[in-house]
Design an enzyme around this catalytic site. Structure first.
Site, mmCIF file in Angstrom:
data_model
loop_
_atom_site.group_PDB
_atom_site.id
_atom_site.type_symbol
_atom_site.label_atom_id
_atom_site.label_comp_id
_atom_site.label_asym_id
_atom_site.label_seq_id
_atom_site.Cartn_x
_atom_site.Cartn_y
_atom_site.Cartn_z
ATOM 1 N N PRO A 99 0.849 -1.188 0.000
ATOM 2 C CA PRO A 99 0.000 0.000 0.000
ATOM 3 C C PRO A 99 0.885 1.238 0.000
ATOM 4 O O PRO A 99 1.844 1.305 0.779
ATOM 5 C CB PRO A 99 -0.769 -0.119 1.330
ATOM 6 C CG PRO A 99 0.085 -0.977 2.205
ATOM 7 C CD PRO A 99 0.863 -1.885 1.294
ATOM 8 N N MET A 100 0.618 2.189 -0.879
ATOM 9 C CA MET A 100 1.384 3.445 -0.868
ATOM 10 C C MET A 100 0.411 4.598 -1.110
ATOM 11 O O MET A 100 -0.147 4.744 -2.201
ATOM 12 C CB MET A 100 2.491 3.432 -1.930
ATOM 13 C CG MET A 100 3.656 2.531 -1.567
ATOM 14 S SD MET A 100 4.997 2.563 -2.768
ATOM 15 C CE MET A 100 4.357 1.469 -4.018
ATOM 16 N N GLN A 136 -6.903 -1.141 3.328
ATOM 17 C CA GLN A 136 -6.147 -0.867 4.555
ATOM 18 C C GLN A 136 -6.768 0.292 5.334
ATOM 19 O O GLN A 136 -7.047 1.351 4.762
ATOM 20 C CB GLN A 136 -4.689 -0.514 4.243
ATOM 21 C CG GLN A 136 -3.870 -0.388 5.534
ATOM 22 C CD GLN A 136 -2.447 0.099 5.314
ATOM 23 O OE1 GLN A 136 -2.235 1.243 4.928
ATOM 24 N NE2 GLN A 136 -1.483 -0.746 5.575
ATOM 25 N N CYS A 191 2.817 3.053 9.578
ATOM 26 C CA CYS A 191 3.045 4.388 9.007
ATOM 27 C C CYS A 191 3.903 5.244 9.946
ATOM 28 O O CYS A 191 3.595 5.369 11.128
ATOM 29 C CB CYS A 191 1.700 5.077 8.736
ATOM 30 S SG CYS A 191 1.932 6.696 7.994
ATOM 31 N N LYS A 219 -0.145 -4.859 9.147
ATOM 32 C CA LYS A 219 1.164 -4.474 8.590
ATOM 33 C C LYS A 219 1.920 -3.679 9.655
ATOM 34 O O LYS A 219 1.426 -2.658 10.124
ATOM 35 C CB LYS A 219 0.972 -3.647 7.317
ATOM 36 C CG LYS A 219 2.269 -3.252 6.631
ATOM 37 C CD LYS A 219 1.994 -2.835 5.193
ATOM 38 C CE LYS A 219 3.232 -2.368 4.476
ATOM 39 N NZ LYS A 219 3.616 -0.983 4.782
ATOM 40 N N ASP A 240 12.939 -2.748 0.790
ATOM 41 C CA ASP A 240 14.116 -2.706 -0.093
ATOM 42 C C ASP A 240 14.196 -3.839 -1.111
ATOM 43 O O ASP A 240 15.293 -4.309 -1.425
ATOM 44 C CB ASP A 240 15.408 -2.696 0.739
ATOM 45 C CG ASP A 240 15.664 -1.335 1.371
ATOM 46 O OD1 ASP A 240 14.827 -0.436 1.194
ATOM 47 O OD2 ASP A 240 16.695 -1.180 2.055
ATOM 48 N N GLY A 243 7.156 -2.205 -2.646
ATOM 49 C CA GLY A 243 6.645 -0.847 -2.732
ATOM 50 C C GLY A 243 7.409 -0.051 -3.775
ATOM 51 O O GLY A 243 7.112 -0.093 -4.975
ATOM 52 N N ARG A 244 8.445 0.658 -3.342
ATOM 53 C CA ARG A 244 9.138 1.602 -4.221
ATOM 54 C C ARG A 244 9.768 0.944 -5.446
ATOM 55 O O ARG A 244 9.900 1.579 -6.493
ATOM 56 C CB ARG A 244 10.179 2.385 -3.405
ATOM 57 C CG ARG A 244 9.531 3.320 -2.388
ATOM 58 C CD ARG A 244 10.512 3.742 -1.317
ATOM 59 N NE ARG A 244 11.023 2.582 -0.612
ATOM 60 C CZ ARG A 244 12.131 2.559 0.100
ATOM 61 N NH1 ARG A 244 12.857 3.643 0.208
ATOM 62 N NH2 ARG A 244 12.526 1.448 0.716
HETATM 63 C C1 LIG Z 1 4.894 7.082 -1.032
HETATM 64 C C2 LIG Z 1 4.687 5.982 -0.019
HETATM 65 C C3 LIG Z 1 3.436 5.840 0.568
HETATM 66 C C4 LIG Z 1 3.212 4.827 1.505
HETATM 67 N N1 LIG Z 1 1.956 4.671 2.027
HETATM 68 C C5 LIG Z 1 1.696 3.605 2.861
HETATM 69 C C6 LIG Z 1 0.376 3.325 3.296
HETATM 70 O O1 LIG Z 1 -0.598 4.005 2.943
HETATM 71 N N2 LIG Z 1 0.198 2.251 4.129
HETATM 72 C C7 LIG Z 1 1.250 1.451 4.522
HETATM 73 O O2 LIG Z 1 1.048 0.496 5.268
HETATM 74 N N3 LIG Z 1 2.500 1.694 4.101
HETATM 75 C C8 LIG Z 1 2.736 2.722 3.271
HETATM 76 N N4 LIG Z 1 4.003 2.914 2.782
HETATM 77 C C9 LIG Z 1 5.068 1.946 3.135
HETATM 78 C C10 LIG Z 1 5.142 0.835 2.078
HETATM 79 O O3 LIG Z 1 3.951 0.069 2.058
HETATM 80 C C11 LIG Z 1 6.331 -0.100 2.357
HETATM 81 O O4 LIG Z 1 6.140 -0.697 3.614
HETATM 82 C C12 LIG Z 1 7.669 0.631 2.352
HETATM 83 O O5 LIG Z 1 7.775 1.516 1.252
HETATM 84 C C13 LIG Z 1 8.828 -0.366 2.336
HETATM 85 O O6 LIG Z 1 8.778 -1.161 1.179
HETATM 86 P P1 LIG Z 1 9.744 -0.851 -0.091
HETATM 87 O O7 LIG Z 1 11.151 -0.791 0.434
HETATM 88 O O8 LIG Z 1 9.487 -1.993 -1.029
HETATM 89 O O9 LIG Z 1 9.327 0.473 -0.645
HETATM 90 C C14 LIG Z 1 4.261 3.941 1.876
HETATM 91 C C15 LIG Z 1 5.511 4.105 1.276
HETATM 92 C C16 LIG Z 1 5.732 5.101 0.334
HETATM 93 C C17 LIG Z 1 7.094 5.214 -0.302
#
Ligand SMILES: Cc1cc2nc3c(=O)[nH]c(=O)nc-3n(C[C@H](O)[C@H](O)[C@H](O)COP(=O)(O)O)c2cc1C
Length: 341
Positions: A22-23, A84, A123, A162, A225, A247-248
């Site tokens: 979720p982002m 979520q 968050c 989460k 990551d 995510g990213r």
């Molecule tokens: C722009 C952005 C928005 C995010 N929004 C949420 C969210 O709404 N809910 C959530 O549980 N995590 C949120 N996250 C965290 C991501 O779900 C994830 O846990 C985090 O980016 C680590 O994963 P990654 O390294 O693959 O990016 C967000 C991350 C980013 C970068």
């Protein structure tokens, strides 16, 4: 490599356990659809405020004005997908979950019941943790239990949670929180293996996921990551997790899911051509405009298009033009011009 090829959340079976994270502000329906098409097996909505859901039911505002309702909408073609919610009061969380599950939430245009309600306990944003929500909940294990129990009693669909590794390096308690989540009725747990105080600093703590995996029987999804298929394979093999959440790494490169899928199945993977990248990006922009209208669609699509064109020759000046565009046709012209450079 991955130990067990099938994971289950309630009745939802996933072959590889590949999740789109979720982002907020990013993983709208248009992007979720692209990721699903390219191999993500399960997606999660942007986070939805439980209080906003409850208050909007009481409000006299016109449905059309709701900013929250579209975030909680689930279409049939995107299942399996979780919605979520975030908040800190068990009663609000339970009520919001009920409204979302039943589709009674005013203004929500859901066609389908979500596959699960996911609870945000990760968050790190000031505004959220300042209210005791998101990752701040990890400092309050008793409240974590109460929230999960309340939500689980309120809905029939599975409830997932989460979390992060903990609040800070002195208080890493993901395994304890995961145990509480399981005891309180959660069906799966995602662990973003960073503490709240490390925000998004590079480097995760894989051992935290390993510890969670040892502590609970419910499926554990490793997160943090994953930017390549090798990162995903390493997450599976070092932690023993059942699924991985990305995510990213998927921003501008949703093909990462296909790439991971190919690696898990020992198949070769051909990266997308520049043309395919641009065409996929523009189709996503058109879908965003269709769903949100040209003004909002264009504004929200700019960052996506900029991510998609990364590393293409001429991307730096094109990015500048994209950020200044005010219509789809301007964006399309800039993006397609990159193909002739
Ligand atoms: C722009 C952005 C928005 C995010 N929004 C949420 C969210 O709404 N809910 C959530 O549980 N995590 C949120 N996250 C965290 C991501 O779900 C994830 O846990 C985090 O980016 C680590 O994963 P990654 O390294 O693959 O990016 C967000 C991350 C980013 C970068």
């Amino acid at each position: 490599m991955k130990a067990n090829d099938l994971m289950k959340i309630g009745n939802t079976e996933l072959t590889h356990g590949l999740f789109l994270a979720p982002m907020a502000g990013v993983t709208d329906r248009s992007f979720r659809r692209v990721c699903r098409r390219l191999g993500a097996e399960y997606t999660v909505s942007e986070m939805v405020s439980a209080k906003a859901v409850c208050y909007e039911m009481l409000s006299k505002k016109k449905v059309i004005e709701s900013k929250t309702a579209p975030l909680a909408a689930v279409m049939r073609d995107e299942l399996p997908m979780a919605v979520q919610i975030f908040g800190s009061e068990p009663e609000f969380m339970a009520r919001a979950a009920t409204l979302i599950e039943s589709g009674e939430y005013r203004g929500c245009t859901s066609e389908a019941t979500p596959s699960a309600i996911d609870i945000n306990m990760g968050c790190p944003v000031h505004k959220i943790v300042g209210n005791g929500e998101g990752s701040a909940l990890m400092k309050n294990p008793a409240l974590v239990g109460k929230i999960i129990e309340a939500v689980c009693s309120a809905v029939k669909i599975p409830v997932t949670v989460k979390i992060r590794a903990g609040w800070d390096s002195e208080s890493i308690n993901a395994a304890e929180i995961a145990h509480i989540a399981e005891e309180s009725g959660a069906s799966a747990i995602t662990v973003h293996a960073r503490t709240r105080s490390s925000m998004y600093e590079p480097g995760i703590l894989p051992y935290v996921i390993t510890d969670v995996k040892k502590r609970v029987k419910i499926p554990v999804i490793g997160n943090g990551d994953i930017f390549s298929a090798a990162d995903a394979l390493s997450m599976f093999s070092t932690t023993g997790c059942d699924g991985v959440m990305i995510g990213r790494g998927a921003l501008g490169y949703p093909w990462l899911f296909e790439e991971i899928c190919a690696a898990l199945e020992d198949r070769s993977f051909t990266p997308p051509s520049f043309e395919e990248r641009i065409n996929t990006a523009l189709a996503q922009v058109r879908d965003m405009i269709k769903l949100k209208g040209e003004r909002i669609g264009v504004a929200e699509a700019k960052k996506h298009l900029a991510w998609y064109i990364k590393n293409i020759n001429g991307a730096a000046s094109a990015r500048h033009e994209i950020m200044n565009s005010s219509s789809y046709s301007e964006m399309e012209k800039t993006a397609t011009s990159l193909l002739s450079k």
